[in-house]
Write an enzyme that holds these catalytic residues in place. Structure first.
Site, PDB file in Angstrom:
ATOM      1  N   CYS A 150       0.830  -1.203   0.000  1.00  0.00           N
ATOM      2  CA  CYS A 150       0.000   0.000   0.000  1.00  0.00           C
ATOM      3  C   CYS A 150       0.866   1.254   0.000  1.00  0.00           C
ATOM      4  O   CYS A 150       1.420   1.640   1.031  1.00  0.00           O
ATOM      5  CB  CYS A 150      -0.926  -0.029   1.222  1.00  0.00           C
ATOM      6  SG  CYS A 150      -1.892   1.476   1.404  1.00  0.00           S
ATOM      7  N   CYS A 153      -0.498   4.099   2.193  1.00  0.00           N
ATOM      8  CA  CYS A 153      -0.276   3.936   3.634  1.00  0.00           C
ATOM      9  C   CYS A 153       1.190   4.183   4.002  1.00  0.00           C
ATOM     10  O   CYS A 153       1.478   4.788   5.029  1.00  0.00           O
ATOM     11  CB  CYS A 153      -0.625   2.521   4.094  1.00  0.00           C
ATOM     12  SG  CYS A 153      -2.085   1.832   3.339  1.00  0.00           S
ATOM     13  N   ASP A 154       2.095   3.693   3.186  1.00  0.00           N
ATOM     14  CA  ASP A 154       3.498   3.620   3.621  1.00  0.00           C
ATOM     15  C   ASP A 154       4.467   4.496   2.838  1.00  0.00           C
ATOM     16  O   ASP A 154       5.637   4.611   3.229  1.00  0.00           O
ATOM     17  CB  ASP A 154       3.973   2.153   3.535  1.00  0.00           C
ATOM     18  CG  ASP A 154       3.139   1.248   4.420  1.00  0.00           C
ATOM     19  OD1 ASP A 154       2.719   1.713   5.493  1.00  0.00           O
ATOM     20  OD2 ASP A 154       2.888   0.099   4.032  1.00  0.00           O
TER      21      ASP A 154
END
Ligand code: NAP
Length: 324
Positions: A150, A153-154
């Site tokens: 992701c 997200c990261d």
């Protein structure tokens, strides 16, 4: 976001378990929440059980550029939030829970989640799909420590770092482009010499000065100490192996439908996609499937949303017919 959490006292839990919903929708991606908009608007007593994450895969998508009516594009989590608000506006309830067992053998159907049992007259399965793993040494060990599925997200953790992206489809290129906001260099590693991604994303990725490609190559191992430090590569044509230093490995190699829950109760193909007819009906009356759990062909937010709407219309008609 306004989540409903399960009631905690035994008396309250019991009354919650006695309740029979008109419709439960498992999954809160574009399919599930679009179904909820239609079901709520049809005055069905509707509960959406979210699964791990509100919005499903769309919540982990950086930029959604092809959802009609949003010509400027929008962030995946924003689309998820808008869908939730839209569903709640018409009275659907959204409950954060994970369903771990279903009994479709008798009606009302019984679903078991971490927070208790639910009963429903009709069911729409919109459980979507999860990222396919590479299955190589180091992948599980370094997940969350440099291995990610992701970029939204990261990506932020990789400011001015070098990362690799594994895969050659739309997701790989879209997320590689997104990662260039943070990373100093993004190397796309693809197992063939031709990308699967569509021409628009291909053009944008090829024109991005921070993106490089390594062709005909697979990742055999991910290595590091406390975080990822390198990947072991193998050229599938020459057999030549090499090691490449990197700070992170983002894996976008496709998806696996989340349908294990229904094994033995509903028909699925050899890859696990649920089988349904053109009206989203499974072979069990009162159970429909919408979105990627039953769709190996399109796998778009908008096609999933359409299937969700169709399934809810069908559910409403079927419930009406049951009452007559
Ligand atoms: P995908 O289209 O199935 O692509 C998966 C990619 O990973 C392929 O390039 C595949 O290689 C590669 N791959 C699979 N297993 C591998 C392995 N074990 N090792 C190395 N590489 C491996 O999946 P996706 O990119 O997630 O897209 C899924 C669907 O969503 C598609 O329908 C796509 O069009 C859609 N999508 C659309 C957009 C958009 O329109 N903006 C954005 C994202 C996703 P091969 O090519 O050799 O098979």
């Amino acid at each position: 976001m306004s989540m409903q959490f399960t009631l905690s006292t035994p008396e309250m839990a019991e009354s919650a378990e006695e309740k029979v919903y008109d419709l439960i929708i498992i999954g809160s991606g574009p399919a599930g929440l679009s179904a909820a908009v239609y079901a709520g608007r049809a005055h069905l007593d509707t509960l959406v059980v979210t699964g791990n994450e509100l919005g499903g895969q769309i919540a982990t998508t950086s930029e959604v550029e092809n959802y009609p009516a949003f010509p400027e594009g929008l962030k995946g989590p924003e689309l998820a939030e808008r869908l939730q608000k839209h569903a709640e506006r018409f009275g659907a309830m959204v409950q954060m829970d994970n369903i771990t067992a279903v009994d479709l053998g008798k009606r009302p159907f019984t679903l078991t989640g971490y927070s208790g049992q639910y009963r429903t007259r009709a069911l729409i399965i919109a459980t979507g799909a999860s990222p396919r793993k590479l299955g190589v040494p180091g992948e599980a060990e370094f997940t969350g420590r440099g291995v990610s599925y992701c970029a939204t997200c990261d990506g932020w953790f990789f400011q001015d770092k070098e990362v690799v992206v594994v895969g050659g489809g739309d997701s790989a290129l879209e997320e590689a482009i997104f990662l260039t906001k943070y990373a100093s260099k993004v190397t796309v590693i693809h197992r063939r010499d031709e990308l699967r991604a569509g021409p628009t994303l291909q053009k944008r990725a090829r024109e991005n000065g921070k993106i490089d490609f390594i062709w005909d190559t697979v990742v055999d191992e991910i290595q590091g100490d406390s975080t990822v430090q390198s990947v072991k590569l193998r050229n599938v044509k020459s057999g030549e192996t090499s090691e490449m230093a990197t700070d992170g490995a983002f894996v976008f190699t496709g998806h696996i439908p989340n349908t294990e829950l229904f094994a033995g109760q509903l028909a699925m193909d050899e890859r696990g996609y649920l089988e349904a007819d053109a009206r989203q009906r499974t072979e069990v009356p009162g159970v429909w499937v919408a979105g990627e759990a039953g769709d190996p062909h399109f796998r778009q937010a908008i096609t999933s949303a359409g299937m969700g709407a169709a399934a809810a219309i069908e559910a409403q008609r079927w419930l009406d017919a049951q009452e007559k």
